[in-house]
Design an enzyme around this catalytic site. Structure first.
Site, PDB file in Angstrom:
ATOM      1  CE1 TYR A  13       0.091   5.777  16.178  1.00 31.32           C
ATOM      2  CE2 TYR A  13      -0.625   5.002  14.034  1.00 31.32           C
ATOM      3  CZ  TYR A  13       0.362   5.145  14.979  1.00 31.32           C
ATOM      4  OH  TYR A  13       1.617   4.672  14.716  1.00 31.32           O
TER       5      TYR A  13
ATOM      6  CE1 TYR B  47      -6.422  -1.551  11.285  1.00 34.44           C
ATOM      7  CE2 TYR B  47      -8.094  -0.233  12.405  1.00 34.44           C
ATOM      8  CZ  TYR B  47      -6.791  -0.408  11.980  1.00 34.44           C
ATOM      9  OH  TYR B  47      -5.840   0.555  12.266  1.00 34.44           O
TER      10      TYR B  47
ATOM     11  CE  LYS C 237      -3.646  -1.755  13.714  1.00 36.88           C
ATOM     12  NZ  LYS C 237      -2.221  -1.722  13.389  1.00 36.88           N
TER      13      LYS C 237
ATOM     14  CB  SER D  44      -6.433   1.788  15.882  1.00 42.22           C
ATOM     15  OG  SER D  44      -7.649   2.384  15.538  1.00 42.22           O
TER      16      SER D  44
ATOM     17  CG  ASN E 267      -2.076   0.983   1.039  1.00 44.13           C
ATOM     18  OD1 ASN E 267      -2.565   1.191  -0.076  1.00 44.13           O
ATOM     19  ND2 ASN E 267      -2.490   1.626   2.118  1.00 44.13           N
TER      20      ASN E 267
HETATM   21  N1  LIG Z   1      -4.174   6.028   9.040  1.00 47.11           N
HETATM   22  C1  LIG Z   1      -5.031   5.849  10.036  1.00 47.11           C
HETATM   23  O1  LIG Z   1      -6.108   6.454  10.065  1.00 47.11           O
HETATM   24  C2  LIG Z   1      -4.689   4.933  11.196  1.00 47.11           C
HETATM   25  C3  LIG Z   1      -5.426   5.040  12.388  1.00 47.11           C
HETATM   26  C4  LIG Z   1      -5.106   4.175  13.423  1.00 47.11           C
HETATM   27  C5  LIG Z   1      -4.088   3.229  13.289  1.00 47.11           C
HETATM   28  N2  LIG Z   1      -3.419   3.145  12.110  1.00 47.11           N
HETATM   29  C6  LIG Z   1      -2.358   2.119  11.976  1.00 47.11           C
HETATM   30  O2  LIG Z   1      -1.133   2.737  11.701  1.00 47.11           O
HETATM   31  C7  LIG Z   1      -0.328   1.903  10.848  1.00 47.11           C
HETATM   32  C8  LIG Z   1       0.127   2.713   9.664  1.00 47.11           C
HETATM   33  O3  LIG Z   1      -1.024   3.209   8.975  1.00 47.11           O
HETATM   34  P1  LIG Z   1      -0.891   4.077   7.657  1.00 47.11           P
HETATM   35  O4  LIG Z   1      -2.063   4.975   7.617  1.00 47.11           O
HETATM   36  O5  LIG Z   1       0.468   4.631   7.516  1.00 47.11           O
HETATM   37  O6  LIG Z   1      -1.123   2.923   6.573  1.00 47.11           O
HETATM   38  P2  LIG Z   1      -0.383   2.689   5.174  1.00 47.11           P
HETATM   39  O7  LIG Z   1      -1.160   1.636   4.480  1.00 47.11           O
HETATM   40  O8  LIG Z   1      -0.143   3.971   4.480  1.00 47.11           O
HETATM   41  O9  LIG Z   1       1.022   2.114   5.657  1.00 47.11           O
HETATM   42  C9  LIG Z   1       1.214   0.781   6.026  1.00 47.11           C
HETATM   43  C10 LIG Z   1       2.442   0.269   5.296  1.00 47.11           C
HETATM   44  O10 LIG Z   1       2.649  -1.091   5.680  1.00 47.11           O
HETATM   45  C11 LIG Z   1       2.968  -1.834   4.526  1.00 47.11           C
HETATM   46  N3  LIG Z   1       2.572  -3.213   4.809  1.00 47.11           N
HETATM   47  C12 LIG Z   1       1.319  -3.705   5.009  1.00 47.11           C
HETATM   48  N4  LIG Z   1       1.372  -5.017   5.273  1.00 47.11           N
HETATM   49  C13 LIG Z   1       2.685  -5.369   5.275  1.00 47.11           C
HETATM   50  C14 LIG Z   1       3.392  -6.572   5.490  1.00 47.11           C
HETATM   51  N5  LIG Z   1       2.752  -7.715   5.740  1.00 47.11           N
HETATM   52  N6  LIG Z   1       4.736  -6.561   5.430  1.00 47.11           N
HETATM   53  C15 LIG Z   1       5.408  -5.428   5.161  1.00 47.11           C
HETATM   54  N7  LIG Z   1       4.801  -4.253   4.915  1.00 47.11           N
HETATM   55  C16 LIG Z   1       3.455  -4.224   4.987  1.00 47.11           C
HETATM   56  C17 LIG Z   1       2.216  -1.165   3.380  1.00 47.11           C
HETATM   57  O11 LIG Z   1       2.805  -1.386   2.128  1.00 47.11           O
HETATM   58  C18 LIG Z   1       2.302   0.302   3.794  1.00 47.11           C
HETATM   59  O12 LIG Z   1       3.447   0.919   3.240  1.00 47.11           O
HETATM   60  C19 LIG Z   1      -1.211   0.702  10.483  1.00 47.11           C
HETATM   61  O13 LIG Z   1      -0.852  -0.381  11.310  1.00 47.11           O
HETATM   62  C20 LIG Z   1      -2.612   1.184  10.811  1.00 47.11           C
HETATM   63  O14 LIG Z   1      -3.454   0.118  11.173  1.00 47.11           O
HETATM   64  C21 LIG Z   1      -3.675   3.979  11.069  1.00 47.11           C
END
Ligand SMILES: NC(=O)c1ccc[n+]([C@@H]2O[C@H](COP(=O)([O-])OP(=O)(O)OC[C@H]3O[C@@H](n4cnc5c(N)ncnc54)[C@H](O)[C@@H]3O)[C@@H](O)[C@H]2O)c1
Length: 346
Positions: free
Chosen positions: A183, A155, A159, A131, A42
């Site tokens: 977050y 999801y 977490k 989260s 992603n």
């Molecule tokens: N963005 C939000 O609103 C939000 C809110 C709460 C928690 N989070 C958590 O924060 C973290 C980061 O979120 P984000 O918004 O940057 O998401 P994002 O999708 O932009 O970043 C996640 C990254 O992890 C990589 N990835 C996914 N699965 C993988 C795997 N198995 N091995 C290696 N790489 C992998 C993806 O390629 C991506 O670059 C996540 O764990 C998400 O659940 C995000």
């Protein structure tokens, strides 16, 4: 690990993604060495180059999956990693309902694989991207870290499972230093406009949707629910600037330099803003009208959610500093920059 002795080596799983890349900036600018580990499911391969333009030198990117324990262990050893920030994961609530196994596999098995690699590699300091979804339906507001947990979708449960595994691990071995950062709603982009939120396909989150309407990629915003018990009828959320969030990771790492055990912290702005307030702030920041239509509520959405952030303020010495207009103007600049970038590469 003592983060105060600068130049600590930090592995960022999922470091190529939205939040991880912003955290890489904050950590690097504080003097740490960062290594990204990502399977790019992603995110785009050009993120390290963009980071290099912000902080002078592109960080190393190890292309791999966190479920590959061997590769992780080798990476921890090769880069003499002192601490890990675990961002890698799938994050779309709706998608997780239709694909629970993919979510448990990626998020839970991925975390177990990472923990095994860390244990084998002797790395015991971890900051986990959790989260606010772990709280489920709000029973009171603002939600503090004592609020009962109880996720309402795969999801959120993924977490919560990982948080519980981490608590068990810390209870089993006093050398572990673990911070679970819950977050709220991260939005915004780095001031350079080199990095920002760039979802593939239709955005799941509100802010990328608004900005795509602003640049004409989508005709109008759909606001889910206009009859909630809030001041303007639309949902209220705790939006936090992604650079404030990134700085929260730095504060958590410093905290873990002197504190072992398992700790959970809310990272939010500590105030609620409605969807329509965000739309108006975006209009103000961009000078563009955002056409919107109010449609039915989405199943599972709640009227209001926002954080109590006293614990992070007191124990991490951290609080969010940037407001809604800052969040919106950074996204607007990033979105325009991307439009230009895409035109140039055609
Ligand atoms: N963005 C939000 O609103 C939000 C809110 C709460 C928690 N989070 C958590 O924060 C973290 C980061 O979120 P984000 O918004 O940057 O998401 P994002 O999708 O932009 O970043 C996640 C990254 O992890 C990589 N990835 C996914 N699965 C993988 C795997 N198995 N091995 C290696 N790489 C992998 C993806 O390629 C991506 O670059 C996540 O764990 C998400 O659940 C995000």
């Amino acid at each position: 690990m003592q983060c105060k002795r600068w130049n600590v080596n930090i592995l960022l799983t999922g470091g190529n993604g939205y939040i991880g890349s912003h955290a890489a900036v904050a950590l690097s600018q504080a003097g740490h060495e960062v290594v990204l580990f990502d399977n790019l499911c992603n995110s785009r391969a050009d993120v390290p180059g963009r980071l290099g333009r912000i902080f002078g030198r592109a960080p190393s990117l190890v292309r791999g999956d966190v479920r590959d324990t061997d590769l992780l262990r080798k990476t921890l050893c090769q880069y003499r990693v002192d601490a890990v920030l675990h961002f890698a994961g799938l994050k779309a609530v709706g998608e997780s309902v239709g694909m629970p196994l993919a979510y448990y596999d990626n998020n839970v098995s991925g975390a177990l694989s990472l923990l095994r690699a860390m244990q084998q590699g002797g790395v015991r300091t971890l900051v986990f991207s959790s989260s606010a979804t772990v709280y489920g339906e709000p029973r009171y507001l603002p939600m503090d870290e004592q609020h009962p947990t109880g996720a309402t979708n795969p999801y959120g449960r993924s977490k919560l499972h990982v948080e519980e595994v981490l608590a068990d691990l810390a209870a089993s071995d006093a050398d572990w230093r673990i911070a679970c950062l819950r977050y709220f709603n991260p939005v915004g982009a780095h001031e350079s406009s080199m990095i920002g939120e760039d979802p593939n396909g239709t955005p799941n989150n509100l802010m990328p949707f608004i900005s795509q309407v602003a640049v004409g990629r989508r005709s109008q915003l759909r606001v889910f629910g206009g009859d909630y018990d809030t001041h303007d009828g639309t949902g209220v959320r705790d939006f936090i600037h992604v650079m404030d969030l990134a700085e929260g990771h730095l504060a958590a790492l410093e905290f873990l330099g002197t504190n072992s055990g398992w700790h959970a912290f809310n990272l939010g702005a500590g105030r609620g803003s409605s969807v329509l307030e965000l739309v108006r702030a975006f209009e103000q920041a961009s000078g563009r009208k955002i056409p919107y239509v109010i449609v039915d509520r989405r199943p599972g959405d709640v009227a209001s959610t926002y954080a109590k952030v006293d614990k992070a303020r007191q124990m991490l010495g951290w609080q969010a500093r940037r407001g809604l207009v800052d969040m919106c103007s950074s996204v607007w600049r990033w979105q325009q920059n991307e439009v230009e970038h895409k035109k140039e590469s055609i």
